[in-house]
Structure formats: C-alpha cells, structure tokens
Design a protein around this motif. Structure first.
Motif: not given
Length: 187
Positions: A26-31, A61-65
C-alpha cells in the motif's frame, strides 16, 4: 485503524517499513500515486527515451519497495526516489544495449507541461540535454524537478559545494550556448 493512519502520513516511510508486507504494498501504491509522474519524467529527462523511462520508473519503484525498510527518513520521499531513479538510469546507460542500440527521441517528445502549447520552443531543453551528464543531472534535479539544493545534493550523492560548482558550470555553458536566444549580451 493504525495502518490507515500510517498510510495517510506519506512523509513517514520509516514507520511504514515496520508494518507487515501488505502495508508496504500500500505504501508503494501511495508513492507511485504521489510521485509516479515526477519519477517517470525525471527518468525520461535522463534517458531521453519514453519507453526506457517507463522501464526505469518501474525499476525505481520496485527498488524503493524492496528498500523500504532501509529508508531512514534522512531526506524527503521525493529525494529518496530521485536518488534511486538517478542510479537506475545510470545503470541503464552503462549497459551495452543502451550504448549500442538506443536512438534519441526528438526533443518535442520530452515530458514538458508546456509541450501541448503550440508555441513550445525546445531550444532550452536541447541546450540542457547537450550538457555533460553530471551537469545535466544537477540542472534537471535542481531546476526542472525543483528540488532544494540540499535535497538535490542528496539525490546525486554529492556534497552541496560540489553541486554548486556543477550548477555554476552548467549556467555558464547554458548562458554561452543560449546567447542571443535569452541572455542579453550586456548581462
């Protein structure tokens, strides 16, 4: 609920990293919702190709997740994502495929908000794109993405003095290259 409260506080990713994996998604989706356009635009500015930019943004975003647990809240979320995006794009540019196959897109495909206007002039963008990579990245992050100096330095992994030197050099080159277009000779 606590997790809903945490997800609404987008500036506190360090707390989200401690929440179970479902909330990390959910945090990734928000980012992605908040910063997706900015990161894709940044990647396109660096790579100068819309398709590679899409791949780089997804990889960012994959790396951020994957690295969400390591986010220490020492900088803003956008800065953290820009740092990941810059490194992802640099990795892509070092690859054989990028060096041997990639073709540059025309400047009218660069993601400007003004590109829909009929009077859009790509002269400045072309001048920025012609800068050496280090100067171009500093210029794009500072002026195009509008990151503060400290955040730009963090995103590039350099100190502020180095950033100021790069920006000064970039301005000097741009002033010379754009002479007669924008800068007056008397200035």
């Amino acid at each position: 609920s606590v997790s809903a409260f945490l997800l609404n506080r987008s500036s506190d990713l360090a707390i989200l990293a401690e929440v179970p994996c479902k909330n990390n998604e959910q945090a990734l989706i928000q980012l992605m919702t908040v910063y997706g356009t900015d990161i894709k635009r940044l990647c396109q500015c660096i790579l100068n190709d819309p398709y590679l930019a899409e791949d780089a943004a997804q990889e960012t975003f994959f790396k951020a997740w994957k690295g969400l647990a390591g986010f220490r809240n020492e900088c803003g979320e956008k800065t953290w994502l820009c740092h990941i995006a810059v490194n992802t794009c640099r990795s892509m540019m070092r690859g054989f495929w990028f060096k041997s196959v990639i073709k540059r897109v025309p400047s009218n495909n660069i993601p400007y908000e003004t590109e829909k206007q009929s009077d859009y002039d790509p002269t400045v963008w072309n001048a920025v794109q012609s800068l050496p990579e280090k100067l171009r990245l500093a210029t794009v992050l500072r002026y195009y993405e509008e990151l503060p100096l400290k955040e730009t330095a963090i995103a590039l992994g350099i100190n502020i003095n180095t950033l100021n030197t790069r920006l000064r050099k970039a301005r000097s080159i741009l002033q010379k290259n754009l002479k007669g277009w924008y800068f007056d000779e008397d200035e």
